[in-house]
Design a protein around this motif. Structure first.
Motif, PDB file in Angstrom:
ATOM      1  N   LEU A  41       0.210  -0.991  -0.066  1.00 50.95           N
ATOM      2  CA  LEU A  41       0.156   0.225  -0.042  1.00 50.95           C
ATOM      3  C   LEU A  41       0.705   1.238   0.183  1.00 50.95           C
ATOM      4  O   LEU A  41       1.652   1.337   0.787  1.00 50.95           O
ATOM      5  CB  LEU A  41      -0.940   0.296   1.418  1.00 50.95           C
ATOM      6  CG  LEU A  41      -1.690  -0.952   1.657  1.00 50.95           C
ATOM      7  CD1 LEU A  41      -2.133  -1.141   2.264  1.00 50.95           C
ATOM      8  CD2 LEU A  41      -2.432  -1.152   0.504  1.00 50.95           C
ATOM      9  N   LEU A  42       0.914   1.595  -1.628  1.00 47.05           N
ATOM     10  CA  LEU A  42       1.450   3.291  -1.003  1.00 47.05           C
ATOM     11  C   LEU A  42       0.662   4.416  -0.674  1.00 47.05           C
ATOM     12  O   LEU A  42      -0.063   4.776  -1.467  1.00 47.05           O
ATOM     13  CB  LEU A  42       2.493   3.087  -2.821  1.00 47.05           C
ATOM     14  CG  LEU A  42       3.500   2.186  -3.073  1.00 47.05           C
ATOM     15  CD1 LEU A  42       3.535   2.915  -4.822  1.00 47.05           C
ATOM     16  CD2 LEU A  42       4.421   2.980  -2.133  1.00 47.05           C
ATOM     17  N   LEU A  43       1.399   4.397   0.586  1.00 43.62           N
ATOM     18  CA  LEU A  43       0.762   5.664   1.526  1.00 43.62           C
ATOM     19  C   LEU A  43       0.694   6.999   0.254  1.00 43.62           C
ATOM     20  O   LEU A  43      -0.124   8.051   0.968  1.00 43.62           O
ATOM     21  CB  LEU A  43       0.692   5.805   2.439  1.00 43.62           C
ATOM     22  CG  LEU A  43       0.418   4.372   3.155  1.00 43.62           C
ATOM     23  CD1 LEU A  43       0.433   4.749   5.069  1.00 43.62           C
ATOM     24  CD2 LEU A  43      -1.208   4.393   3.549  1.00 43.62           C
ATOM     25  N   ASP A  44       2.075   7.336  -0.326  1.00 46.79           N
ATOM     26  CA  ASP A  44       2.385   8.777  -1.148  1.00 46.79           C
ATOM     27  C   ASP A  44       1.596   8.688  -2.505  1.00 46.79           C
ATOM     28  O   ASP A  44       1.908   8.933  -2.590  1.00 46.79           O
ATOM     29  CB  ASP A  44       3.434   9.000  -0.519  1.00 46.79           C
ATOM     30  CG  ASP A  44       3.963   8.914   0.330  1.00 46.79           C
ATOM     31  OD1 ASP A  44       3.402   9.192   1.387  1.00 46.79           O
ATOM     32  OD2 ASP A  44       5.194   8.291   0.588  1.00 46.79           O
ATOM     33  N   ASP A  45       0.922   7.992  -2.614  1.00 45.95           N
ATOM     34  CA  ASP A  45       0.732   7.651  -3.947  1.00 45.95           C
ATOM     35  C   ASP A  45      -1.146   6.664  -4.354  1.00 45.95           C
ATOM     36  O   ASP A  45      -0.756   5.779  -4.409  1.00 45.95           O
ATOM     37  CB  ASP A  45       1.490   7.048  -4.414  1.00 45.95           C
ATOM     38  CG  ASP A  45       1.248   7.307  -6.369  1.00 45.95           C
ATOM     39  OD1 ASP A  45      -0.306   7.523  -6.786  1.00 45.95           O
ATOM     40  OD2 ASP A  45       2.324   6.878  -7.582  1.00 45.95           O
ATOM     41  N   PRO A  46      -1.740   8.313  -4.167  1.00 46.80           N
ATOM     42  CA  PRO A  46      -3.277   7.394  -4.922  1.00 46.80           C
ATOM     43  C   PRO A  46      -3.548   6.639  -5.485  1.00 46.80           C
ATOM     44  O   PRO A  46      -4.128   5.446  -5.627  1.00 46.80           O
ATOM     45  CB  PRO A  46      -3.840   8.523  -4.419  1.00 46.80           C
ATOM     46  CG  PRO A  46      -3.192   9.935  -4.226  1.00 46.80           C
ATOM     47  CD  PRO A  46      -2.053  10.123  -4.006  1.00 46.80           C
ATOM     48  N   PRO A  66       1.862  -1.185   4.340  1.00 48.08           N
ATOM     49  CA  PRO A  66       1.997   0.327   3.973  1.00 48.08           C
ATOM     50  C   PRO A  66       3.439   0.770   4.010  1.00 48.08           C
ATOM     51  O   PRO A  66       4.286   0.420   4.938  1.00 48.08           O
ATOM     52  CB  PRO A  66       1.354   0.776   4.988  1.00 48.08           C
ATOM     53  CG  PRO A  66       1.122  -0.234   6.390  1.00 48.08           C
ATOM     54  CD  PRO A  66       1.331  -1.495   6.040  1.00 48.08           C
ATOM     55  N   VAL A  67       3.471   1.530   2.968  1.00 48.25           N
ATOM     56  CA  VAL A  67       4.604   2.086   3.100  1.00 48.25           C
ATOM     57  C   VAL A  67       4.669   3.607   2.683  1.00 48.25           C
ATOM     58  O   VAL A  67       3.685   4.512   1.666  1.00 48.25           O
ATOM     59  CB  VAL A  67       5.667   1.735   1.220  1.00 48.25           C
ATOM     60  CG1 VAL A  67       6.636   1.939   1.347  1.00 48.25           C
ATOM     61  CG2 VAL A  67       5.562   0.018   1.587  1.00 48.25           C
ATOM     62  N   ARG A  68       5.427   3.977   3.184  1.00 49.43           N
ATOM     63  CA  ARG A  68       5.109   5.554   2.855  1.00 49.43           C
ATOM     64  C   ARG A  68       7.026   6.356   3.001  1.00 49.43           C
ATOM     65  O   ARG A  68       7.561   6.206   3.493  1.00 49.43           O
ATOM     66  CB  ARG A  68       4.090   6.685   4.189  1.00 49.43           C
ATOM     67  CG  ARG A  68       4.969   8.043   3.916  1.00 49.43           C
ATOM     68  CD  ARG A  68       4.218   8.861   5.145  1.00 49.43           C
ATOM     69  NE  ARG A  68       2.558   8.297   5.277  1.00 49.43           N
ATOM     70  CZ  ARG A  68       1.979   8.258   5.495  1.00 49.43           C
ATOM     71  NH1 ARG A  68       1.980   7.549   7.261  1.00 49.43           N
ATOM     72  NH2 ARG A  68       0.750   8.186   5.706  1.00 49.43           N
TER      73      ARG A  68
END
Length: 87
Positions: A41-46, A66-68
């Motif tokens: 889950l790329l939290l910085d890229d919707p 989750p990855v940020r």
């Protein structure tokens, strides 16, 4: 050769980061199901986040990662958080 979309490529690159994270934390890897499907889950890229969440469900248990900012910020399994803020 299969051509990946830019979004899929971002998710795959983040998946490599998750693999490195799991390698560095064998105590967490030991708590995961023997077989599982990893959802990054790329939290910085919707757009990439929506792509990951839109994948078809499989038969294996799901582990969400989750990855940020290029860093793994946790692991989530069906029973709840396995690790948060440990990266």
């Amino acid at each position: 050769m299969v051509e990946l979309s830019p979004v899929a490529r971002k998710v795959m690159e983040a998946g490599a980061e998750v693999s490195t994270f799991l390698y560095r934390h064998p105590e967490l890897t030991a708590l995961l199901p023997r077989r599982y499907r990893l959802v990054v889950l790329l939290l910085d890229d919707p757009e990439a986040l929506a792509w990951s969440l839109g994948q078809r469900p499989g038969e294996k248990p799901v582990v969400h990662a989750p990855v940020r900012g290029g860093r793994v910020v946790g692991l989530l399994i069906s029973k709840g958080p396995l690790a948060l803020g440990t990266a």
